[in-house]
Design a protein around this motif. Structure first.
Motif, PDB file in Angstrom:
ATOM      1  N   ARG A 193       0.856  -1.182   0.000  1.00 21.74           N
ATOM      2  CA  ARG A 193       0.000   0.000   0.000  1.00 21.74           C
ATOM      3  C   ARG A 193       0.890   1.229   0.000  1.00 21.74           C
ATOM      4  O   ARG A 193       2.108   1.137   0.205  1.00 21.74           O
ATOM      5  CB  ARG A 193      -0.913  -0.009   1.224  1.00 21.74           C
ATOM      6  CG  ARG A 193      -0.213   0.267   2.537  1.00 21.74           C
ATOM      7  CD  ARG A 193      -1.114  -0.009   3.719  1.00 21.74           C
ATOM      8  NE  ARG A 193      -0.752   0.776   4.892  1.00 21.74           N
ATOM      9  CZ  ARG A 193      -1.262   0.581   6.101  1.00 21.74           C
ATOM     10  NH1 ARG A 193      -2.163  -0.381   6.291  1.00 21.74           N
ATOM     11  NH2 ARG A 193      -0.908   1.332   7.116  1.00 21.74           N
ATOM     12  N   LEU A 194       0.289   2.382  -0.193  1.00 24.64           N
ATOM     13  CA  LEU A 194       1.067   3.612  -0.328  1.00 24.64           C
ATOM     14  C   LEU A 194       1.701   4.008   0.999  1.00 24.64           C
ATOM     15  O   LEU A 194       1.024   4.098   2.019  1.00 24.64           O
ATOM     16  CB  LEU A 194       0.166   4.737  -0.844  1.00 24.64           C
ATOM     17  CG  LEU A 194       0.861   6.043  -1.252  1.00 24.64           C
ATOM     18  CD1 LEU A 194       1.788   5.804  -2.441  1.00 24.64           C
ATOM     19  CD2 LEU A 194      -0.174   7.107  -1.588  1.00 24.64           C
ATOM     20  N   GLY A 195       2.983   4.263   1.002  1.00 26.53           N
ATOM     21  CA  GLY A 195       3.710   4.717   2.174  1.00 26.53           C
ATOM     22  C   GLY A 195       4.269   6.101   1.928  1.00 26.53           C
ATOM     23  O   GLY A 195       3.816   6.788   1.005  1.00 26.53           O
ATOM     24  N   PRO A 196       5.238   6.538   2.730  1.00 27.20           N
ATOM     25  CA  PRO A 196       5.900   5.789   3.805  1.00 27.20           C
ATOM     26  C   PRO A 196       5.083   5.761   5.093  1.00 27.20           C
ATOM     27  O   PRO A 196       3.996   6.330   5.148  1.00 27.20           O
ATOM     28  CB  PRO A 196       7.199   6.577   4.006  1.00 27.20           C
ATOM     29  CG  PRO A 196       6.840   7.980   3.640  1.00 27.20           C
ATOM     30  CD  PRO A 196       5.856   7.851   2.507  1.00 27.20           C
ATOM     31  N   SER A 197       5.626   5.083   6.090  1.00 28.01           N
ATOM     32  CA  SER A 197       4.983   4.894   7.379  1.00 28.01           C
ATOM     33  C   SER A 197       3.606   4.287   7.182  1.00 28.01           C
ATOM     34  O   SER A 197       3.437   3.381   6.373  1.00 28.01           O
ATOM     35  CB  SER A 197       4.915   6.222   8.137  1.00 28.01           C
ATOM     36  OG  SER A 197       4.458   6.009   9.466  1.00 28.01           O
ATOM     37  N   THR A 198       2.589   4.749   7.897  1.00 26.76           N
ATOM     38  CA  THR A 198       1.251   4.192   7.714  1.00 26.76           C
ATOM     39  C   THR A 198       0.627   4.644   6.408  1.00 26.76           C
ATOM     40  O   THR A 198      -0.310   4.028   5.918  1.00 26.76           O
ATOM     41  CB  THR A 198       0.336   4.576   8.886  1.00 26.76           C
ATOM     42  OG1 THR A 198       0.405   5.978   9.106  1.00 26.76           O
ATOM     43  CG2 THR A 198       0.765   3.846  10.153  1.00 26.76           C
ATOM     44  N   ALA A 219      -3.798   3.495   3.794  1.00 23.95           N
ATOM     45  CA  ALA A 219      -4.060   2.066   3.943  1.00 23.95           C
ATOM     46  C   ALA A 219      -4.869   1.472   2.803  1.00 23.95           C
ATOM     47  O   ALA A 219      -4.761   0.278   2.513  1.00 23.95           O
ATOM     48  CB  ALA A 219      -4.771   1.805   5.270  1.00 23.95           C
ATOM     49  N   THR A 220      -5.695   2.268   2.146  1.00 25.02           N
ATOM     50  CA  THR A 220      -6.545   1.741   1.074  1.00 25.02           C
ATOM     51  C   THR A 220      -6.103   2.242  -0.292  1.00 25.02           C
ATOM     52  O   THR A 220      -6.920   2.352  -1.211  1.00 25.02           O
ATOM     53  CB  THR A 220      -8.015   2.123   1.330  1.00 25.02           C
ATOM     54  OG1 THR A 220      -8.131   3.551   1.400  1.00 25.02           O
ATOM     55  CG2 THR A 220      -8.510   1.505   2.623  1.00 25.02           C
ATOM     56  N   THR A 221      -4.823   2.533  -0.443  1.00 23.94           N
ATOM     57  CA  THR A 221      -4.299   3.104  -1.677  1.00 23.94           C
ATOM     58  C   THR A 221      -3.165   2.238  -2.207  1.00 23.94           C
ATOM     59  O   THR A 221      -2.286   1.834  -1.456  1.00 23.94           O
ATOM     60  CB  THR A 221      -3.797   4.541  -1.429  1.00 23.94           C
ATOM     61  OG1 THR A 221      -4.852   5.321  -0.859  1.00 23.94           O
ATOM     62  CG2 THR A 221      -3.354   5.199  -2.730  1.00 23.94           C
ATOM     63  N   VAL A 265       5.525 -13.304  -1.486  1.00 22.60           N
ATOM     64  CA  VAL A 265       4.549 -13.054  -2.541  1.00 22.60           C
ATOM     65  C   VAL A 265       4.254 -11.570  -2.457  1.00 22.60           C
ATOM     66  O   VAL A 265       3.563 -11.101  -1.553  1.00 22.60           O
ATOM     67  CB  VAL A 265       3.273 -13.890  -2.361  1.00 22.60           C
ATOM     68  CG1 VAL A 265       2.257 -13.556  -3.448  1.00 22.60           C
ATOM     69  CG2 VAL A 265       3.609 -15.374  -2.388  1.00 22.60           C
ATOM     70  N   LEU A 266       4.822 -10.826  -3.390  1.00 26.54           N
ATOM     71  CA  LEU A 266       4.792  -9.365  -3.346  1.00 26.54           C
ATOM     72  C   LEU A 266       3.664  -8.859  -4.244  1.00 26.54           C
ATOM     73  O   LEU A 266       3.815  -8.743  -5.450  1.00 26.54           O
ATOM     74  CB  LEU A 266       6.142  -8.816  -3.806  1.00 26.54           C
ATOM     75  CG  LEU A 266       6.420  -7.348  -3.562  1.00 26.54           C
ATOM     76  CD1 LEU A 266       6.371  -7.007  -2.073  1.00 26.54           C
ATOM     77  CD2 LEU A 266       7.781  -6.965  -4.128  1.00 26.54           C
ATOM     78  N   THR A 267       2.522  -8.575  -3.625  1.00 26.88           N
ATOM     79  CA  THR A 267       1.365  -8.145  -4.389  1.00 26.88           C
ATOM     80  C   THR A 267       0.937  -6.757  -3.938  1.00 26.88           C
ATOM     81  O   THR A 267       1.722  -6.024  -3.334  1.00 26.88           O
ATOM     82  CB  THR A 267       0.236  -9.194  -4.287  1.00 26.88           C
ATOM     83  OG1 THR A 267      -0.866  -8.791  -5.073  1.00 26.88           O
ATOM     84  CG2 THR A 267      -0.196  -9.423  -2.855  1.00 26.88           C
ATOM     85  N   ASP A 268      -0.308  -6.361  -4.197  1.00 27.40           N
ATOM     86  CA  ASP A 268      -0.715  -4.996  -3.874  1.00 27.40           C
ATOM     87  C   ASP A 268      -2.213  -4.925  -3.598  1.00 27.40           C
ATOM     88  O   ASP A 268      -2.956  -5.880  -3.834  1.00 27.40           O
ATOM     89  CB  ASP A 268      -0.342  -4.051  -5.017  1.00 27.40           C
ATOM     90  CG  ASP A 268      -0.944  -4.456  -6.345  1.00 27.40           C
ATOM     91  OD1 ASP A 268      -2.172  -4.297  -6.511  1.00 27.40           O
ATOM     92  OD2 ASP A 268      -0.204  -4.940  -7.218  1.00 27.40           O
ATOM     93  N   LYS A 269      -2.636  -3.782  -3.107  1.00 27.05           N
ATOM     94  CA  LYS A 269      -4.023  -3.568  -2.698  1.00 27.05           C
ATOM     95  C   LYS A 269      -5.007  -3.850  -3.820  1.00 27.05           C
ATOM     96  O   LYS A 269      -6.034  -4.503  -3.611  1.00 27.05           O
ATOM     97  CB  LYS A 269      -4.178  -2.144  -2.170  1.00 27.05           C
ATOM     98  CG  LYS A 269      -5.600  -1.762  -1.802  1.00 27.05           C
ATOM     99  CD  LYS A 269      -6.229  -0.884  -2.865  1.00 27.05           C
ATOM    100  CE  LYS A 269      -7.687  -0.567  -2.556  1.00 27.05           C
ATOM    101  NZ  LYS A 269      -8.305   0.231  -3.625  1.00 27.05           N
ATOM    102  N   GLU A 270      -4.743  -3.398  -5.027  1.00 24.38           N
ATOM    103  CA  GLU A 270      -5.706  -3.559  -6.121  1.00 24.38           C
ATOM    104  C   GLU A 270      -5.884  -5.024  -6.500  1.00 24.38           C
ATOM    105  O   GLU A 270      -7.000  -5.501  -6.705  1.00 24.38           O
ATOM    106  CB  GLU A 270      -5.270  -2.745  -7.349  1.00 24.38           C
ATOM    107  CG  GLU A 270      -5.267  -1.243  -7.139  1.00 24.38           C
ATOM    108  CD  GLU A 270      -6.655  -0.689  -6.840  1.00 24.38           C
ATOM    109  OE1 GLU A 270      -7.656  -1.338  -7.183  1.00 24.38           O
ATOM    110  OE2 GLU A 270      -6.738   0.392  -6.235  1.00 24.38           O
ATOM    111  N   GLU A 292      -3.068   6.239  -7.835  1.00 25.56           N
ATOM    112  CA  GLU A 292      -3.802   5.873  -9.038  1.00 25.56           C
ATOM    113  C   GLU A 292      -2.968   4.907  -9.884  1.00 25.56           C
ATOM    114  O   GLU A 292      -1.745   4.903  -9.815  1.00 25.56           O
ATOM    115  CB  GLU A 292      -4.151   7.117  -9.865  1.00 25.56           C
ATOM    116  CG  GLU A 292      -5.069   8.100  -9.145  1.00 25.56           C
ATOM    117  CD  GLU A 292      -6.436   7.518  -8.875  1.00 25.56           C
ATOM    118  OE1 GLU A 292      -6.937   6.731  -9.722  1.00 25.56           O
ATOM    119  OE2 GLU A 292      -7.019   7.848  -7.822  1.00 25.56           O
ATOM    120  N   LEU A 293      -3.654   4.094 -10.681  1.00 27.85           N
ATOM    121  CA  LEU A 293      -2.971   3.143 -11.550  1.00 27.85           C
ATOM    122  C   LEU A 293      -2.414   3.826 -12.791  1.00 27.85           C
ATOM    123  O   LEU A 293      -2.893   4.894 -13.198  1.00 27.85           O
ATOM    124  CB  LEU A 293      -3.927   2.021 -11.950  1.00 27.85           C
ATOM    125  CG  LEU A 293      -4.446   1.135 -10.817  1.00 27.85           C
ATOM    126  CD1 LEU A 293      -5.492   0.170 -11.346  1.00 27.85           C
ATOM    127  CD2 LEU A 293      -3.300   0.375 -10.156  1.00 27.85           C
TER     128      LEU A 293
END
Length: 367
Positions: A105-110, A113-115, A165-170, A355-356
Motif C-alpha cells: 500500500r502507499l507509504g511511507p509509514s502508515t 491504507a486503502t491506496t 509473494v509481493l502483491t498490492d491492494k488492487e 492511481e494506476l
C-alpha cells in the motif's frame, strides 16, 4: 464456469492447495482479507489459523510452526513488514521454509491504507541485515495470485528459505470475474525430512539439506547467530565463511529454477516494456495498442522479481535501444533494469499518487 472473486481468495486457495497447514497474522489493510479467509477455511481441513497479538508474534509463530514440520504462511502490508524484519533475518539464517505475503500500500509509514503502490520492491530485498538473497514473486492478477502463491510454497521447500509473494491492494481487494478452469491443479511439494545428523550442511555450497524438525529423531538446535553445521554458535572463520557462502549460493546458483517471466518479444523490436504486478495489464494493453499502430515493440512481465531474472532480461534486451519501466513507485525496479541495460535509454513511467498507470502513458513514453 466463471466466478466473482478477489486476489485474497486466490492466495488462500493457492496456499491450501500447496499444503499450507498453519497461518498466523495480524489485521492490517489491505491484507486483512487473507487473515479472515485463512481463519475461516484452514480449520476445515485440519489446519491452524491464528490472529497474533501483533506482527512480530505472528511471524514468530510461523517460524516455530515451520520448525515443527508445518508449512506456514503469514500476510501483512508495508508497516507490518517493517516489524517482520528481524524475524525475516532469523528465517534466512535458520533456513526456515516460510511464505510471506506482502500486500503493498502507499507509504511511507502508515501512508494510505486503502491506496495502491509498489513501494516495498527494494524493501523485501534489502530489509534485513546481511544483504543475503531472497526470493520474491509478484502476481499481477487473480489467477497469478493462486499460481504464484503455490509456487512460493514449492520454492520455500526447495531452498529452505522465506519466499515473498509481493502483491498490492488492487490485485488483492478488487473483485473481478475469473474462469475457474484457469486455476491449475496443484500438488503439495514432496517433503523429505531428516531425523538424524547435523541440521545444516554447507558443502557443496549450493546444496540444500533436508529439513530437521523439532520433536522427531535426534535433538535439533536452532539459532539466529552464526553457527556451524550442528547449529553451535561459532567465531571460527572457516565455518562462518562456509555458512554465509551457502546462504548466497543456494539461491544465486539456482536462478534458472526460480526465474519466471512472461515474455512477448517481437523480432526487430527497438523498444522493450518491462512491468510487474498490477501494472502488467497496462503493459500488455499498451504494447497491443502500439502494435496496432504499426510499432514494433516487445514486452516482458517479470513474475520473479528477486533474484532478478538476468538471463531472460538480457535476452530480451538484445537489439533494444529504449526500455520503458512502468511502476507504482519512484523507479525501484528500474534500477535493476538499468544495471543490465548497458547504456540503453531506460525510461520510467511512475505514479505515487494512489492511481494506476494508464496504458496511454506507456504508449506516450515510446520513441
Amino acid at each position: 464456469m466463471r466466478e466473482y472473486t478477489t486476489g485474497a481468495t486466490a492466495i488462500v486457495r493457492g496456499a491450501m492447495a500447496a499444503g499450507c497447514d498453519f497461518f498466523a497474522g495480524y489485521p492490517i489493510t489491505p491484507a486483512s482479507g487473507i487473515l479472515t479467509a485463512m481463519m475461516r477455511e484452514l480449520p476445515k481441513v485440519g489446519g491452524v489459523a491464528i490472529q497474533g497479538e501483533d506482527e512480530i508474534a505472528s511471524i514468530g509463530m510461523c517460524i516455530g510452526a515451520a520448525m515443527t514440520g508445518s508449512r506456514p504462511m503469514t500476510a501483512t502490508s508495508g508497516p507490518g513488514l517493517s516489524l517482520y524484519s528481524e524475524n525475516i533475518g532469523l528465517a534466512v539464517m535458520g533456513e526456515v521454509p516460510l511464505v510471506i505475503v506482502d500486500v503493498q500500500r502507499l507509504g511511507p509509514s502508515t501512508g494510505a491504507a486503502t491506496t495502491v503502490a509498489h513501494g516495498d520492491v527494494q524493501f523485501v530485498r534489502w530489509g534485513t541485515s546481511g544483504g543475503y538473497p531472497i526470493i520474491a514473486l509478484a502476481p499481477g492478477n487473480v489467477v497469478e495470485c493462486f499460481t504464484l502463491t503455490a509456487k512460493a510454497f514449492e520454492l520455500a521447500e526447495r531452498f529452505r528459505c522465506p519466499v515473498f509473494v509481493l502483491t498490492d491492494k488492487e490485485v488483492v481487494m478488487t473483485l473481478t470475474t475469473v474462469d475457474v478452469e484457469a486455476y491449475p491443479q496443484v500438488r503439495p511439494a514432496e517433503r523429505v525430512l531428516a531425523t538424524s545428523g547435523a541440521p545444516y550442511r554447507y558443502e557443496p555450497p549450493d546444496e540444500v539439506p533436508p529439513l530437521r524438525v523439532y520433536g522427531d529423531g535426534d535433538p535439533v538446535r536452532f539459532t539466529g547467530s552464526t553457527h556451524d553445521e550442528r547449529a553451535f554458535i561459532t567465531k571460527h572463520a572457516p565455518p562462518i565463511g562456509a555458512l554465509n557462502h551457502h546462504l548466497e549460493a543456494k539461491i544465486e546458483d539456482h536462478r534458472d529454477e526460480i526465474e519466471l517471466v512472461d515474455a512477448d518479444l517481437e523480432p526487430g523490436a527497438r523498444t522493450l516494456v518491462v512491468g510487474y504486478g498490477v501494472t502488467s495489464g497496462a503493459v500488455r494493453t499498451a504494447v497491443a495498442t502500439a502494435r496496432g499502430s504499426g510499432a514494433v515493440v516487445s514486452s516482458m512481465v517479470v513474475q520473479s522479481l528477486w533474484p532478478v531474472p538476468e538471463r531472460a532480461l538480457t535476452e530480451a534486451l538484445d537489439g533494444v535501444e529504449t526500455v520503458i519501466v512502468p511502476e507504482l513507485n519512484l523507479g525501484q525496479y528500474r534500477r535493476e533494469v538499468e544495471r543490465l541495460a548497458a547504456g540503453r535509454r531506460v525510461v520510467g513511467v511512475n505514479r505515487i499518487d494512489g492511481e494506476l498507470i494508464d496504458p496511454d502513458a506507456i504508449v506516450e513514453a515510446m520513441p
